[in-house]
Design a protein around this motif. Structure first.
Motif, short mmCIF file in Angstrom:
data_model
loop_
_atom_site.label_atom_id
_atom_site.label_comp_id
_atom_site.label_asym_id
_atom_site.label_seq_id
_atom_site.Cartn_x
_atom_site.Cartn_y
_atom_site.Cartn_z
N GLU A 21 0.83 -1.21 0.00
CA GLU A 21 0.00 0.00 0.00
C GLU A 21 0.87 1.26 0.00
OE1 GLU A 21 -3.25 0.12 -0.46
OE2 GLU A 21 -3.17 -2.05 -0.64
N TYR A 22 1.95 1.24 0.75
CA TYR A 22 2.85 2.39 0.80
C TYR A 22 3.50 2.62 -0.57
CZ TYR A 22 6.68 5.45 2.15
OH TYR A 22 7.56 6.49 2.22
N TYR A 25 1.04 4.14 -2.85
CA TYR A 25 0.92 5.56 -2.49
C TYR A 25 2.06 6.37 -3.12
CZ TYR A 25 1.88 9.64 0.45
OH TYR A 25 2.18 10.90 0.89
#
Length: 71
Positions: A21-22, A25
């Motif tokens: 997820e990072y 992002y």
């Protein structure tokens, strides 16, 4: 030289979901270079491989939550 492409989620199988997820992002919101994101992925992959081998961790299920702080 061919243009570098962003990594897809299904390519990032060696790291925990919160790390994926990072990285997403960083790709989408922060618009970092595909090569930068790939290098971040490789660093995370190496780090978690180390944890598994040296610290005898079986998987990533033990990680409940993580706070990421901007430096």
């Amino acid at each position: 030289m061919s243009k570098a492409e962003y990594m897809k989620r299904d390519e990032m199988v060696d790291i925990p979901g919160f790390c994926v997820e990072y990285l997403v992002y960083l790709q989408v919101i922060r618009a970092l270079s595909p090569l930068t994101v790939r290098e971040y992925y490789l660093d995370l992959k190496t780090f978690f491989r180390y944890l598994k081998q040296k610290k005898k961790i079986g998987g990533f299920g033990y990680i409940v939550s993580v706070k990421i702080h901007r430096a």
